[in-house]
Structure formats: structure tokens, C-alpha cells
Design a protein around this motif. Structure first.
Motif, PDB file in Angstrom:
ATOM      1  N   CYS A 163     -10.670  18.709  -4.171  1.00 41.39           N
ATOM      2  CA  CYS A 163     -11.072  19.152  -5.529  1.00 41.39           C
ATOM      3  C   CYS A 163      -9.987  20.555  -5.656  1.00 41.39           C
ATOM      4  O   CYS A 163      -9.931  20.859  -4.727  1.00 41.39           O
ATOM      5  CB  CYS A 163     -12.300  19.769  -5.538  1.00 41.39           C
ATOM      6  SG  CYS A 163     -12.940  20.274  -7.120  1.00 41.39           S
TER       7      CYS A 163
ATOM      8  N   ASP B 210     -11.041  23.109  -6.822  1.00 40.85           N
ATOM      9  CA  ASP B 210     -11.614  24.415  -6.632  1.00 40.85           C
ATOM     10  C   ASP B 210     -11.154  25.352  -5.729  1.00 40.85           C
ATOM     11  O   ASP B 210     -10.730  25.116  -4.766  1.00 40.85           O
ATOM     12  CB  ASP B 210     -13.073  24.097  -6.087  1.00 40.85           C
ATOM     13  CG  ASP B 210     -14.071  25.076  -6.223  1.00 40.85           C
ATOM     14  OD1 ASP B 210     -13.900  26.140  -5.710  1.00 40.85           O
ATOM     15  OD2 ASP B 210     -15.306  24.844  -6.965  1.00 40.85           O
TER      16      ASP B 210
ATOM     17  N   ALA C  52     -12.586  17.571  -8.987  1.00 39.84           N
ATOM     18  CA  ALA C  52     -13.594  16.533  -8.500  1.00 39.84           C
ATOM     19  C   ALA C  52     -12.866  15.519  -7.573  1.00 39.84           C
ATOM     20  O   ALA C  52     -13.511  14.401  -7.386  1.00 39.84           O
ATOM     21  CB  ALA C  52     -14.635  16.071  -9.590  1.00 39.84           C
TER      22      ALA C  52
ATOM     23  N   HIS D 153     -17.035  18.506  -2.153  1.00 36.69           N
ATOM     24  CA  HIS D 153     -17.527  19.594  -1.857  1.00 36.69           C
ATOM     25  C   HIS D 153     -19.014  19.848  -2.611  1.00 36.69           C
ATOM     26  O   HIS D 153     -18.912  19.544  -3.971  1.00 36.69           O
ATOM     27  CB  HIS D 153     -16.716  20.734  -1.837  1.00 36.69           C
ATOM     28  CG  HIS D 153     -16.357  21.167  -3.180  1.00 36.69           C
ATOM     29  ND1 HIS D 153     -17.134  22.098  -4.091  1.00 36.69           N
ATOM     30  CD2 HIS D 153     -15.392  20.816  -4.191  1.00 36.69           C
ATOM     31  CE1 HIS D 153     -16.420  22.372  -5.119  1.00 36.69           C
ATOM     32  NE2 HIS D 153     -15.551  21.379  -5.462  1.00 36.69           N
TER      33      HIS D 153
ATOM     34  N   CYS E 256     -19.701  21.433  -6.597  1.00 39.25           N
ATOM     35  CA  CYS E 256     -18.745  21.083  -7.313  1.00 39.25           C
ATOM     36  C   CYS E 256     -18.831  21.177  -8.850  1.00 39.25           C
ATOM     37  O   CYS E 256     -19.869  20.386  -9.364  1.00 39.25           O
ATOM     38  CB  CYS E 256     -17.933  19.617  -6.849  1.00 39.25           C
ATOM     39  SG  CYS E 256     -16.715  18.933  -7.721  1.00 39.25           S
ATOM     40  N   GLY E 257     -17.990  21.878  -9.553  1.00 40.50           N
ATOM     41  CA  GLY E 257     -18.125  22.189 -11.011  1.00 40.50           C
ATOM     42  C   GLY E 257     -18.050  20.997 -11.856  1.00 40.50           C
ATOM     43  O   GLY E 257     -18.673  20.690 -12.848  1.00 40.50           O
TER      44      GLY E 257
END
Ligand code: CO
Length: 208
Positions: free
Chosen positions: A41, A43, A66, A97, A100-101
Motif C-alpha cells: 500500500c 500508506d 490498498a 496492512h 488501511c484507509g
């Protein structure tokens, strides 16, 4: 983060590398021979190399929102083809993870514009596994499970590609699904049985 700090940090990093090996950058410029392809990801908290303790040259990395493996995304497909066919990596890893947004956004009903078609692929994962997911009452647990199932489905998407199917057959390429637990820093191996998935899907997705 102050951008001047970035350049200052870079100078310190160069010096540290040269202190340990005066030929460090000559050797780095010689070429790469990574054994791992890591798809993770974007992130900012989930750094690929740092959490694995990997050095430059050891991991070929692709990151997107994602950690998706989408068959019409020329970017991820080019990375997979290059890493598997040209670099001949031995392992391909999909690493999701918790927290995860992207996965969170896909669990909510909202119009997110250009993100809609991207997140739709995560909603598809939810649809495939909705019986299991809807049976989980606690929303945080359901969220965590969707993160894991999304990794699993992206591994399945990986083995739908001709490059990965051929490399599994011809030279024993291994596919892994991992989750980074952001609460503890721990890397969790989901122990995806990719050979079983390959057998399962071959009736329809057999390409080689
Ligand atoms: Co994420």
C-alpha cells in the motif's frame, strides 16, 4: 517534513554508506538483482524496505492504494511482468496492512469520485466474501478481515497472470500474502496456499 532536512539527510546517508564501503555507489550502479517483488500500500506508515530491513537492490517495489493487483492497470501489470520475466524474482509478495484507509473507504457508502473505480475492486472482494464478513459483528474485526481477504484476492489476481503462471510452473516462483500489523509493527504471513488457488482457478484462467 522540512525539505531542506531531506537533502541534509541525504548527505548524511551518503557518508554513512561510504564509511562502511567506499565502493558502495559504484556497486549500486552496477545493476540490480532483487529476489523479491513487493506489492504494498502507498500508506506512508507502511514502508516496504524499512519494515523488512532490506537494503537497496534487494526488493523490487510497487505501491498503490490498498495494494491492488488489477488486470487493466498497466502500471502494476508492467511491474509484475518486468520483475517476473526479466528480473526473475523468486518471490512475489502482496502486503496489506490493518487500518488501511483504502479498505476502510471501500466499506463505506460514499461517492469518492475518481477513487470509485479503484475502490470498486475492494468492494468486489467484499461481495465475494460477504457471507463470512457479514457474520462478523464487530466492525473493527470485520475491517481487519477484509484487509486479509483483500490480500488473498490480490494473490489470486497475481496467479491469474500468464507471467506468474509460467514462472510457477517453470522455475518454482512463490506467491505470498502478508499483512503488516500497524498496531504492533509485526509482519504476519497469511500462508496463502497459492498452488491450491492456481489449481482452483485454472479451469477458467489457465493461460500457459
Ligand atoms: Co493502505
Amino acid at each position: 517534513m522540512n525539505l531542506k532536512t531531506v537533502f541534509d539527510n541525504n548527505k548524511v546517508w551518503i557518508q554513512n554508506k561510504l564509511d562502511s564501503n567506499p565502493n558502495y555507489f559504484e556497486e549500486l550502479a552496477d545493476g540490480q538483482n532483487p529476489e523479491l517483488l513487493y506489492i504494498g500500500c502507498s500508506d506512508s506508515r507502511v514502508t516496504a524496505e524499512e519494515l523488512m530491513g532490506a537494503a537497496p537492490g534487494e526488493v523490487f517495489v510497487h505501491r498503490n492504494i490498498a495494494n491492488m493487483v488489477i488486470s487493466i492497470d498497466l502500471n502494476v501489470m508492467s511491474v509484475i511482468n518486468y520483475a517476473v520475466n526479466e528480473l526473475e524474482v523468486k518471490h512475489v509478495i502482496v502486503c496489506g496492512h490493518y487500518a488501511c484507509g483504502g479498505v476502510k473507504a471501500a466499506m463505506q457508502s460514499a461517492d469518492l469520485g475518481i477513487l470509485n473505480p479503484w475502490l470498486r475492486n475492494i468492494r468486489d472482494v467484499y461481495r465475494i466474501h460477504r457471507v463470512e464478513l457479514n457474520a462478523i459483528e464487530n466492525e473493527d474485526n470485520r475491517y481487519d478481515r477484509l484487509v486479509e481477504l483483500n490480500v488473498q484476492e490480490q494473490c489470486v489476481n497475481l496467479i491469474k497472470t500468464a507471467a506468474v503462471q509460467k514462472a510457477i510452473r517453470d522455475r518454482g516462483l512463490v506467491v505470498h500474502g502478508w499483512v503488516f500489523d500497524i498496531h504492533s509493527g509485526k509482519l504476519i504471513d497469511l500462508e496463502i496456499d497459492f498452488v491450491k488457488y492456481l489449481e482452483d482457478i485454472q479451469e477458467i484462467y489457465h493461460l500457459d
